[in-house]
Design a protein around this motif. Structure first.
Motif, PDB file in Angstrom:
ATOM      1  N   VAL A   1       0.804  -1.210   0.000  1.00  0.00           N
ATOM      2  CA  VAL A   1       0.000   0.000   0.000  1.00  0.00           C
ATOM      3  C   VAL A   1       0.842   1.268   0.000  1.00  0.00           C
ATOM      4  CG1 VAL A   1      -0.218   0.085   2.529  1.00  0.00           C
ATOM      5  CG2 VAL A   1      -2.011   1.096   1.079  1.00  0.00           C
ATOM      6  N   LYS A   2       2.024   1.240   0.600  1.00  0.00           N
ATOM      7  CA  LYS A   2       2.879   2.426   0.617  1.00  0.00           C
ATOM      8  C   LYS A   2       3.451   2.738  -0.760  1.00  0.00           C
ATOM      9  CE  LYS A   2       4.387   2.861   5.401  1.00  0.00           C
ATOM     10  NZ  LYS A   2       4.085   4.300   5.465  1.00  0.00           N
ATOM     11  N   ASN A   3       3.321   1.813  -1.698  1.00  0.00           N
ATOM     12  CA  ASN A   3       3.932   1.985  -3.014  1.00  0.00           C
ATOM     13  C   ASN A   3       2.923   2.059  -4.148  1.00  0.00           C
ATOM     14  OD1 ASN A   3       6.720   1.573  -1.932  1.00  0.00           O
ATOM     15  ND2 ASN A   3       5.904  -0.462  -1.489  1.00  0.00           N
ATOM     16  N   TYR A   4       1.629   2.015  -3.841  1.00  0.00           N
ATOM     17  CA  TYR A   4       0.625   1.978  -4.909  1.00  0.00           C
ATOM     18  C   TYR A   4       0.699   3.224  -5.795  1.00  0.00           C
ATOM     19  CZ  TYR A   4      -1.669  -1.938  -2.482  1.00  0.00           C
ATOM     20  OH  TYR A   4      -1.953  -3.147  -1.898  1.00  0.00           O
ATOM     21  N   THR A   5       0.770   4.413  -5.198  1.00  0.00           N
ATOM     22  CA  THR A   5       0.816   5.619  -6.027  1.00  0.00           C
ATOM     23  C   THR A   5       2.085   5.661  -6.867  1.00  0.00           C
ATOM     24  OG1 THR A   5       1.772   6.887  -4.195  1.00  0.00           O
ATOM     25  CG2 THR A   5      -0.624   6.966  -4.474  1.00  0.00           C
TER      26      THR A   5
ATOM     27  N   PHE B   1      -3.123  -0.254 -20.291  1.00  0.00           N
ATOM     28  CA  PHE B   1      -2.467  -1.021 -19.230  1.00  0.00           C
ATOM     29  C   PHE B   1      -3.513  -1.900 -18.563  1.00  0.00           C
ATOM     30  CE2 PHE B   1      -1.445  -0.524 -14.461  1.00  0.00           C
ATOM     31  CZ  PHE B   1      -0.859  -1.781 -14.389  1.00  0.00           C
ATOM     32  N   LEU B   2      -3.249  -3.210 -18.461  1.00  0.00           N
ATOM     33  CA  LEU B   2      -4.168  -4.125 -17.784  1.00  0.00           C
ATOM     34  C   LEU B   2      -3.520  -4.681 -16.520  1.00  0.00           C
ATOM     35  CD1 LEU B   2      -6.798  -6.454 -19.057  1.00  0.00           C
ATOM     36  CD2 LEU B   2      -5.133  -7.430 -17.468  1.00  0.00           C
ATOM     37  N   LEU B   3      -4.243  -4.526 -15.422  1.00  0.00           N
ATOM     38  CA  LEU B   3      -3.811  -5.023 -14.120  1.00  0.00           C
ATOM     39  C   LEU B   3      -4.691  -6.207 -13.735  1.00  0.00           C
ATOM     40  CD1 LEU B   3      -2.027  -4.491 -11.558  1.00  0.00           C
ATOM     41  CD2 LEU B   3      -3.972  -3.186 -10.664  1.00  0.00           C
ATOM     42  N   HIS B   4      -4.066  -7.359 -13.532  1.00  0.00           N
ATOM     43  CA  HIS B   4      -4.750  -8.588 -13.113  1.00  0.00           C
ATOM     44  C   HIS B   4      -4.272  -8.874 -11.694  1.00  0.00           C
ATOM     45  CE1 HIS B   4      -6.051 -12.940 -13.970  1.00  0.00           C
ATOM     46  NE2 HIS B   4      -5.296 -13.070 -12.881  1.00  0.00           N
ATOM     47  N   THR B   5      -5.174  -8.755 -10.704  1.00  0.00           N
ATOM     48  CA  THR B   5      -4.737  -8.864  -9.312  1.00  0.00           C
ATOM     49  C   THR B   5      -5.796  -9.499  -8.425  1.00  0.00           C
ATOM     50  OG1 THR B   5      -3.889  -7.599  -7.414  1.00  0.00           O
ATOM     51  CG2 THR B   5      -5.578  -6.535  -8.750  1.00  0.00           C
ATOM     52  N   ILE B   6      -5.355 -10.171  -7.387  1.00  0.00           N
ATOM     53  CA  ILE B   6      -6.245 -10.568  -6.303  1.00  0.00           C
ATOM     54  C   ILE B   6      -6.621  -9.306  -5.539  1.00  0.00           C
ATOM     55  CG2 ILE B   6      -6.434 -11.931  -4.187  1.00  0.00           C
ATOM     56  CD1 ILE B   6      -4.292 -13.793  -5.354  1.00  0.00           C
ATOM     57  N   GLY B   7      -7.852  -9.248  -5.048  1.00  0.00           N
ATOM     58  CA  GLY B   7      -8.312  -8.076  -4.321  1.00  0.00           C
ATOM     59  C   GLY B   7      -8.943  -8.431  -2.989  1.00  0.00           C
ATOM     60  N   SER B   8      -8.869  -7.485  -2.069  1.00  0.00           N
ATOM     61  CA  SER B   8      -9.444  -7.653  -0.740  1.00  0.00           C
ATOM     62  C   SER B   8     -10.765  -6.907  -0.632  1.00  0.00           C
ATOM     63  CB  SER B   8      -8.462  -7.120   0.314  1.00  0.00           C
ATOM     64  OG  SER B   8      -9.046  -7.133   1.602  1.00  0.00           O
ATOM     65  N   ASN B   9     -11.662  -7.433   0.192  1.00  0.00           N
ATOM     66  CA  ASN B   9     -12.951  -6.777   0.424  1.00  0.00           C
ATOM     67  C   ASN B   9     -12.843  -5.575   1.354  1.00  0.00           C
ATOM     68  OD1 ASN B   9     -14.358  -8.618  -1.166  1.00  0.00           O
ATOM     69  ND2 ASN B   9     -14.703 -10.017   0.541  1.00  0.00           N
ATOM     70  N   ARG B  10     -11.719  -5.455   2.036  1.00  0.00           N
ATOM     71  CA  ARG B  10     -11.554  -4.333   2.961  1.00  0.00           C
ATOM     72  C   ARG B  10     -10.184  -3.696   2.752  1.00  0.00           C
ATOM     73  NH1 ARG B  10     -10.492  -8.876   6.052  1.00  0.00           N
ATOM     74  NH2 ARG B  10      -8.448  -8.886   7.063  1.00  0.00           N
ATOM     75  N   SER B  11     -10.128  -2.411   3.027  1.00  0.00           N
ATOM     76  CA  SER B  11      -8.859  -1.687   2.944  1.00  0.00           C
ATOM     77  C   SER B  11      -8.087  -1.891   4.243  1.00  0.00           C
ATOM     78  CB  SER B  11      -9.110  -0.190   2.730  1.00  0.00           C
ATOM     79  OG  SER B  11      -9.747   0.045   1.497  1.00  0.00           O
ATOM     80  N   SER B  12      -6.864  -2.384   4.121  1.00  0.00           N
ATOM     81  CA  SER B  12      -6.037  -2.591   5.304  1.00  0.00           C
ATOM     82  C   SER B  12      -4.579  -2.374   4.923  1.00  0.00           C
ATOM     83  CB  SER B  12      -6.235  -3.996   5.881  1.00  0.00           C
ATOM     84  OG  SER B  12      -5.764  -4.973   4.976  1.00  0.00           O
ATOM     85  N   LYS B  13      -3.737  -2.410   5.911  1.00  0.00           N
ATOM     86  CA  LYS B  13      -2.303  -2.230   5.687  1.00  0.00           C
ATOM     87  C   LYS B  13      -1.533  -3.439   6.189  1.00  0.00           C
ATOM     88  CE  LYS B  13      -2.580   2.818   5.890  1.00  0.00           C
ATOM     89  NZ  LYS B  13      -4.064   2.843   5.934  1.00  0.00           N
ATOM     90  N   ASN B  14      -2.220  -4.573   6.214  1.00  0.00           N
ATOM     91  CA  ASN B  14      -1.574  -5.781   6.705  1.00  0.00           C
ATOM     92  C   ASN B  14      -1.725  -6.902   5.693  1.00  0.00           C
ATOM     93  OD1 ASN B  14      -4.383  -6.348   7.038  1.00  0.00           O
ATOM     94  ND2 ASN B  14      -3.857  -7.898   8.546  1.00  0.00           N
ATOM     95  N   THR B  15      -1.050  -7.987   5.963  1.00  0.00           N
ATOM     96  CA  THR B  15      -1.233  -9.199   5.179  1.00  0.00           C
ATOM     97  C   THR B  15      -1.550 -10.334   6.130  1.00  0.00           C
ATOM     98  OG1 THR B  15      -0.237 -10.586   3.460  1.00  0.00           O
ATOM     99  CG2 THR B  15       1.194  -9.907   5.262  1.00  0.00           C
ATOM    100  N   ASP B  16      -2.122 -11.390   5.629  1.00  0.00           N
ATOM    101  CA  ASP B  16      -2.415 -12.557   6.450  1.00  0.00           C
ATOM    102  C   ASP B  16      -1.123 -13.112   7.036  1.00  0.00           C
ATOM    103  OD1 ASP B  16      -4.265 -14.961   7.139  1.00  0.00           O
ATOM    104  OD2 ASP B  16      -2.513 -15.832   6.147  1.00  0.00           O
ATOM    105  N   THR B  17      -1.100 -13.354   8.336  1.00  0.00           N
ATOM    106  CA  THR B  17       0.152 -13.701   9.012  1.00  0.00           C
ATOM    107  C   THR B  17       0.701 -15.062   8.578  1.00  0.00           C
ATOM    108  OG1 THR B  17      -1.219 -14.448  10.870  1.00  0.00           O
ATOM    109  CG2 THR B  17      -0.217 -12.254  11.033  1.00  0.00           C
TER     110      THR B  17
END
Length: 380
Positions: free
Chosen positions: A232-236, A252-268
């Motif tokens: 998230v710190k590097n998206y812009t 430009f095409l972006l193919h990505t997994i997405g989260s249902n919520r905005s967060s700044k963490n990853t699954d531990t």
């Protein structure tokens, strides 16, 4: 909280998802030690994943188990201390800064090309397939490539940039079937090694480098399954980069997994064992970061397709385990099985998403209809 109380609490939560300890359904679990209950209650997904790797519990259909507990939102009913701590880390630290860019390559993508050759399709595409009308993994992955390249409206002679090119399968397909030149970048030396072996004289150049080192201008850019490592710190900065590298009339095409919520963490558990420093973007984070950098031309969601893809990878993994077992031990087997099947259940439950987002720099003028078709391309 005493041991019996942990057990009663976990059993009660599982019952809300239709899961029974020592039940007869394939999604029911078998618990081998009472220590399991406290570990799951206090450590959330890290505890349930590690306890599975340690053989503290079993389940005949892990994907169905996770589908049920995630649809019932049971993950929100256990202690979230690890999530809070990782959110703080993501807020304070840039876990995906350039000096850390190669960690995921070393710990995940470099573990062995033999594993990925056995598990993936013939093009070695390690991302969600598109199963529209497909019966096999090979067909579904080629569908995905045609879907992407048709959306990009490729023309012979174009120069494409593939950000996070993997083993080069998409780049080779584009060069062979659409008559284009492709420059690809990866942070995995094993991926580059295999991509170079498979090049077969096609106009495809694969480089071992972080995306922030790329220079030049391109007619088209695509990134398949790499944005999950940007952070998230590097998206812009990422969208600054893609805008600056894309010609004015480019796509430009972006193919990505997405989260249902905005967060700044990853699954531990995923961070520790599978994708270190990974982070799933939300739709809000993507749209905020691309604002004043790109125009969104299309947003395509097909997350359930990833469940089918992961189950196909799991079948291949199981089928080839007798050949792989001499290099990977039993704990790795349980870890990898847990990874593939828990992810399949998560996508089926729509706990996470799969998006293809099409961008331009300045907006397409005139009529433009974005295809959902995966028609066969010509070979040049």
């Amino acid at each position: 909280m005493g041991g019996n109380l942990y057990e009663r609490k976990i059993r009660h939560l599982l019952s809300r998802a239709g899961v029974t300890v020592d039940g007869t359904n394939p999604w029911d679990i078998r618990v081998h030690t009472e220590k399991f209950y406290k570990r799951v209650f206090t450590e959330s997904h890290l505890g349930i994943g590690e306890s599975y790797m340690d053989n503290w519990w079993d389940c005949d259909a892990l994907d169905q188990f996770f589908y049920r507990i995630l649809r019932a939102r049971l993950d929100q009913n256990v202690l979230q201390i690890t999530r809070v701590l990782s959110n703080v880390a993501g807020l304070v630290l840039n876990l995906q800064k350039p000096s850390r860019a190669y960690i995921v390559g070393e710990r995940h993508y470099n573990i062995g090309n033999d594993l990925y050759e056995a598990m993936l399709d013939k093009h070695m595409l390690y991302s969600c397939a598109y199963w529209n009308g497909a019966d096999t993994l090979d067909e579904a992955q080629e569908n995905k490539l045609r879907l992407i390249f048709n959306k990009l409206q490729l023309k012979p002679g174009m120069h494409l940039l593939d950000i996070g090119c993997g083993w080069g399968g998409a780049a080779r397909f584009a060069a062979l079937h659409y008559g284009v030149k492709v420059t690809g970048v990866t942070i995995s030396r094993e991926q580059k090694k295999k991509a170079d072996e498979l090049r077969n004289g096609l106009p495809v150049d694969i480089h071992l480098m972080d995306y922030r080192e790329i220079r030049g201008m391109y007619d088209r850019i695509y990134s398949i399954g790499m944005f999950e490592h940007v952070g998230v710190k590097n998206y812009t900065h990422f969208f600054d980069f893609t805008r600056n590298c894309l010609k004015n009339d480019g796509l430009f095409l972006l193919h990505t997994i997405g989260s249902n919520r905005s967060s700044k963490n990853t699954d531990t558990w995923t961070h520790k064992y599978i994708f270190p420093n990974s982070m799933l973007p939300s739709s809000r984070q993507i749209t905020a970061a691309c604002e004043q950098r790109h125009i969104i031309e299309d947003w395509h969601s097909f997350g359930n397709e990833y469940s089918r893809t992961l189950l196909a990878w799991h079948r291949n993994f199981e089928r080839h385990w007798s050949e792989l077992g001499h290099r990977y031990d039993e704990r790795f087997y349980r870890m990898w099985r847990y990874y593939l099947l828990s992810a399949a259940g998560s996508f089926r439950a729509r706990n996470v998403q799969l998006w293809q987002v099409l961008f331009s720099n300045n907006g397409i003028t005139g009529d433009y209809h974005v295809t959902r078709e995966c028609r066969t391309a010509m070979t040049y």
